[in-house]
Design a protein around this motif. Structure first.
Motif, PDB file in Angstrom:
ATOM      1  N   GLY A 292       0.773  -1.398   0.024  1.00  0.00           N
ATOM      2  CA  GLY A 292      -0.082  -0.038   0.006  1.00  0.00           C
ATOM      3  C   GLY A 292       0.491   1.181   0.281  1.00  0.00           C
ATOM      4  O   GLY A 292       0.265   2.093  -0.723  1.00  0.00           O
ATOM      5  N   VAL A 293       1.995   1.373   0.715  1.00  0.00           N
ATOM      6  CA  VAL A 293       2.942   2.341   1.072  1.00  0.00           C
ATOM      7  C   VAL A 293       3.413   2.458  -0.582  1.00  0.00           C
ATOM      8  O   VAL A 293       3.290   3.503  -0.906  1.00  0.00           O
ATOM      9  N   VAL A 294       4.045   2.019  -0.795  1.00  0.00           N
ATOM     10  CA  VAL A 294       4.080   2.076  -2.824  1.00  0.00           C
ATOM     11  C   VAL A 294       3.204   2.349  -3.575  1.00  0.00           C
ATOM     12  O   VAL A 294       3.738   2.708  -3.780  1.00  0.00           O
ATOM     13  N   ALA A 295       2.441   1.623  -3.454  1.00  0.00           N
ATOM     14  CA  ALA A 295       1.284   2.750  -4.908  1.00  0.00           C
ATOM     15  C   ALA A 295       0.392   2.801  -4.173  1.00  0.00           C
ATOM     16  O   ALA A 295       0.628   3.918  -5.246  1.00  0.00           O
ATOM     17  N   PHE A 296       0.710   4.031  -3.428  1.00  0.00           N
ATOM     18  CA  PHE A 296       0.041   5.366  -3.174  1.00  0.00           C
ATOM     19  C   PHE A 296       1.130   5.942  -3.699  1.00  0.00           C
ATOM     20  O   PHE A 296       0.686   7.190  -3.567  1.00  0.00           O
ATOM     21  N   SER A 297       2.126   5.753  -3.074  1.00  0.00           N
ATOM     22  CA  SER A 297       3.090   6.431  -3.140  1.00  0.00           C
ATOM     23  C   SER A 297       3.262   6.779  -4.877  1.00  0.00           C
ATOM     24  O   SER A 297       3.864   8.314  -5.424  1.00  0.00           O
TER      25      SER A 297
ATOM     26  N   ALA B 104       0.925   6.129  -7.038  1.00  0.00           N
ATOM     27  CA  ALA B 104      -0.260   7.121  -7.495  1.00  0.00           C
ATOM     28  C   ALA B 104       0.237   7.978  -7.378  1.00  0.00           C
ATOM     29  O   ALA B 104      -0.588   8.980  -7.416  1.00  0.00           O
ATOM     30  N   ASP B 105       0.502   9.082  -6.605  1.00  0.00           N
ATOM     31  CA  ASP B 105       0.513  10.225  -6.064  1.00  0.00           C
ATOM     32  C   ASP B 105      -0.197  10.654  -5.858  1.00  0.00           C
ATOM     33  O   ASP B 105      -1.415  11.399  -4.726  1.00  0.00           O
ATOM     34  N   ARG B 106      -0.836   9.328  -4.078  1.00  0.00           N
ATOM     35  CA  ARG B 106      -1.511   9.605  -3.188  1.00  0.00           C
ATOM     36  C   ARG B 106      -0.705   9.734  -1.740  1.00  0.00           C
ATOM     37  O   ARG B 106      -1.054   9.140  -1.162  1.00  0.00           O
ATOM     38  N   PRO B 107       0.066  10.564  -1.277  1.00  0.00           N
ATOM     39  CA  PRO B 107       0.613  11.318   0.244  1.00  0.00           C
ATOM     40  C   PRO B 107      -0.130  10.332   1.852  1.00  0.00           C
ATOM     41  O   PRO B 107       0.647  10.203   2.524  1.00  0.00           O
ATOM     42  N   GLY B 108      -1.684  11.508   1.383  1.00  0.00           N
ATOM     43  CA  GLY B 108      -2.691  11.183   2.798  1.00  0.00           C
ATOM     44  C   GLY B 108      -2.713   9.273   2.986  1.00  0.00           C
ATOM     45  O   GLY B 108      -2.536   8.863   4.005  1.00  0.00           O
ATOM     46  N   TRP B 109      -2.270   8.570   2.020  1.00  0.00           N
ATOM     47  CA  TRP B 109      -3.709   7.767   1.712  1.00  0.00           C
ATOM     48  C   TRP B 109      -2.046   6.913   1.793  1.00  0.00           C
ATOM     49  O   TRP B 109      -1.689   5.407   2.751  1.00  0.00           O
ATOM     50  N   ALA B 110      -0.429   6.677   1.534  1.00  0.00           N
ATOM     51  CA  ALA B 110       0.550   6.578   1.695  1.00  0.00           C
ATOM     52  C   ALA B 110       1.438   6.750   2.871  1.00  0.00           C
ATOM     53  O   ALA B 110       1.738   5.788   3.662  1.00  0.00           O
ATOM     54  N   ALA B 111       0.939   7.390   3.533  1.00  0.00           N
ATOM     55  CA  ALA B 111       1.200   7.486   5.154  1.00  0.00           C
ATOM     56  C   ALA B 111       0.174   6.744   5.829  1.00  0.00           C
ATOM     57  O   ALA B 111       1.050   6.139   7.479  1.00  0.00           O
ATOM     58  N   ALA B 112      -0.629   6.736   5.805  1.00  0.00           N
ATOM     59  CA  ALA B 112      -1.765   6.132   6.428  1.00  0.00           C
ATOM     60  C   ALA B 112      -1.553   4.374   6.178  1.00  0.00           C
ATOM     61  O   ALA B 112      -1.421   3.478   7.111  1.00  0.00           O
ATOM     62  N   CYS B 113      -0.837   4.320   5.314  1.00  0.00           N
ATOM     63  CA  CYS B 113      -0.246   2.379   5.097  1.00  0.00           C
ATOM     64  C   CYS B 113       1.136   2.384   5.907  1.00  0.00           C
ATOM     65  O   CYS B 113       1.300   1.419   6.084  1.00  0.00           O
ATOM     66  N   GLY B 114       1.689   3.925   5.787  1.00  0.00           N
ATOM     67  CA  GLY B 114       2.801   3.786   6.425  1.00  0.00           C
ATOM     68  C   GLY B 114       2.676   3.666   8.332  1.00  0.00           C
ATOM     69  O   GLY B 114       3.758   2.991   8.553  1.00  0.00           O
ATOM     70  N   VAL B 115       1.360   4.123   8.516  1.00  0.00           N
ATOM     71  CA  VAL B 115       1.885   3.978  10.623  1.00  0.00           C
ATOM     72  C   VAL B 115       0.936   2.325  10.200  1.00  0.00           C
ATOM     73  O   VAL B 115       1.770   1.918  11.580  1.00  0.00           O
ATOM     74  N   LEU B 116       0.005   1.733   9.539  1.00  0.00           N
ATOM     75  CA  LEU B 116      -0.031   0.726   9.381  1.00  0.00           C
ATOM     76  C   LEU B 116       1.340  -0.312  10.159  1.00  0.00           C
ATOM     77  O   LEU B 116       1.227  -1.271  10.407  1.00  0.00           O
ATOM     78  N   LEU B 117       2.662   0.002   8.743  1.00  0.00           N
ATOM     79  CA  LEU B 117       2.868  -0.581   8.298  1.00  0.00           C
ATOM     80  C   LEU B 117       4.045  -0.632   9.740  1.00  0.00           C
ATOM     81  O   LEU B 117       4.163  -1.604   9.955  1.00  0.00           O
ATOM     82  N   ALA B 118       4.033   0.723  10.671  1.00  0.00           N
ATOM     83  CA  ALA B 118       4.619   0.468  11.755  1.00  0.00           C
ATOM     84  C   ALA B 118       4.294   0.132  12.978  1.00  0.00           C
ATOM     85  O   ALA B 118       4.683  -0.881  13.659  1.00  0.00           O
ATOM     86  N   VAL B 119       2.655  -0.389  12.783  1.00  0.00           N
ATOM     87  CA  VAL B 119       1.939  -1.136  13.735  1.00  0.00           C
ATOM     88  C   VAL B 119       2.186  -2.878  13.457  1.00  0.00           C
ATOM     89  O   VAL B 119       2.372  -3.474  14.078  1.00  0.00           O
ATOM     90  N   THR B 120       1.746  -3.110  12.172  1.00  0.00           N
ATOM     91  CA  THR B 120       2.505  -4.028  11.812  1.00  0.00           C
ATOM     92  C   THR B 120       3.460  -4.627  12.079  1.00  0.00           C
ATOM     93  O   THR B 120       4.082  -6.349  12.599  1.00  0.00           O
ATOM     94  N   ALA B 121       4.516  -4.454  11.788  1.00  0.00           N
ATOM     95  CA  ALA B 121       5.434  -4.104  12.591  1.00  0.00           C
ATOM     96  C   ALA B 121       6.376  -4.026  13.843  1.00  0.00           C
ATOM     97  O   ALA B 121       6.893  -5.557  13.885  1.00  0.00           O
ATOM     98  N   ALA B 122       5.199  -3.696  14.461  1.00  0.00           N
ATOM     99  CA  ALA B 122       6.126  -3.627  15.833  1.00  0.00           C
ATOM    100  C   ALA B 122       5.129  -4.941  16.426  1.00  0.00           C
ATOM    101  O   ALA B 122       6.099  -5.626  17.761  1.00  0.00           O
ATOM    102  N   ASP B 123       4.187  -5.372  16.015  1.00  0.00           N
ATOM    103  CA  ASP B 123       3.386  -6.885  16.061  1.00  0.00           C
ATOM    104  C   ASP B 123       4.348  -7.833  15.772  1.00  0.00           C
ATOM    105  O   ASP B 123       4.065  -8.459  17.109  1.00  0.00           O
ATOM    106  N   PHE B 124       4.903  -7.923  14.687  1.00  0.00           N
ATOM    107  CA  PHE B 124       5.582  -9.285  14.547  1.00  0.00           C
ATOM    108  C   PHE B 124       7.416  -8.741  15.665  1.00  0.00           C
ATOM    109  O   PHE B 124       7.149  -9.910  16.079  1.00  0.00           O
ATOM    110  N   ALA B 125       7.969  -7.245  15.650  1.00  0.00           N
ATOM    111  CA  ALA B 125       8.185  -7.835  16.836  1.00  0.00           C
ATOM    112  C   ALA B 125       7.990  -8.504  18.515  1.00  0.00           C
ATOM    113  O   ALA B 125       9.186  -9.087  18.549  1.00  0.00           O
ATOM    114  N   VAL B 126       6.808  -8.032  18.688  1.00  0.00           N
ATOM    115  CA  VAL B 126       6.172  -8.379  19.710  1.00  0.00           C
ATOM    116  C   VAL B 126       6.470 -10.003  19.929  1.00  0.00           C
ATOM    117  O   VAL B 126       7.076 -10.957  21.010  1.00  0.00           O
TER     118      VAL B 126
END
Length: 97
Positions: free
Chosen positions: A31-36, A38-60
């Motif tokens: 999602g981050v790559v695709a929205f970036s 497609a020039d949709r920075p808001g959606w890319a940022a939202a996917c980036g936040v979700l990416l951080a959450v899922t990566a933290a969950d993976f680490a835990v």
């Protein structure tokens, strides 16, 4: 520590959570790559936040898996005592009436 109320053959859901978090990391990264692109920075940022959450969950999850199946809390954490039938649980740090 067994309390006596859980099944002997109980299994941890950590492997399932590991694969689900990997699936989430893959989709949010896509999602981050695709929205970036497609020039949709808001959606890319939202996917980036979700990416951080899922990566933290993976680490835990990895941390918990590396602790092993016989992990027990330290001496400062009192054991859980199951229900004794009267609807109340008796805790070792409280006085019995």
């Amino acid at each position: 520590m067994r309390t006596g109320s859980e099944p002997v053959t109980a299994r941890s859901p950590l492997r399932m959570r590991l694969w689900l978090s990997l699936w989430g990391v893959a989709w949010t990264l896509f999602g981050v790559v695709a929205f970036s692109l497609a020039d949709r920075p808001g959606w890319a940022a939202a996917c980036g936040v979700l990416l951080a959450v899922t990566a933290a969950d993976f680490a835990v999850i990895l941390h918990r898996m590396h602790q092993g199946s016989r992990f027990q809390p330290g001496r400062d954490v009192p054991p859980f005592e199951p229900d004794h039938g009267d609807g109340r649980t008796r805790r070792p740090w409280t006085k019995t009436p």
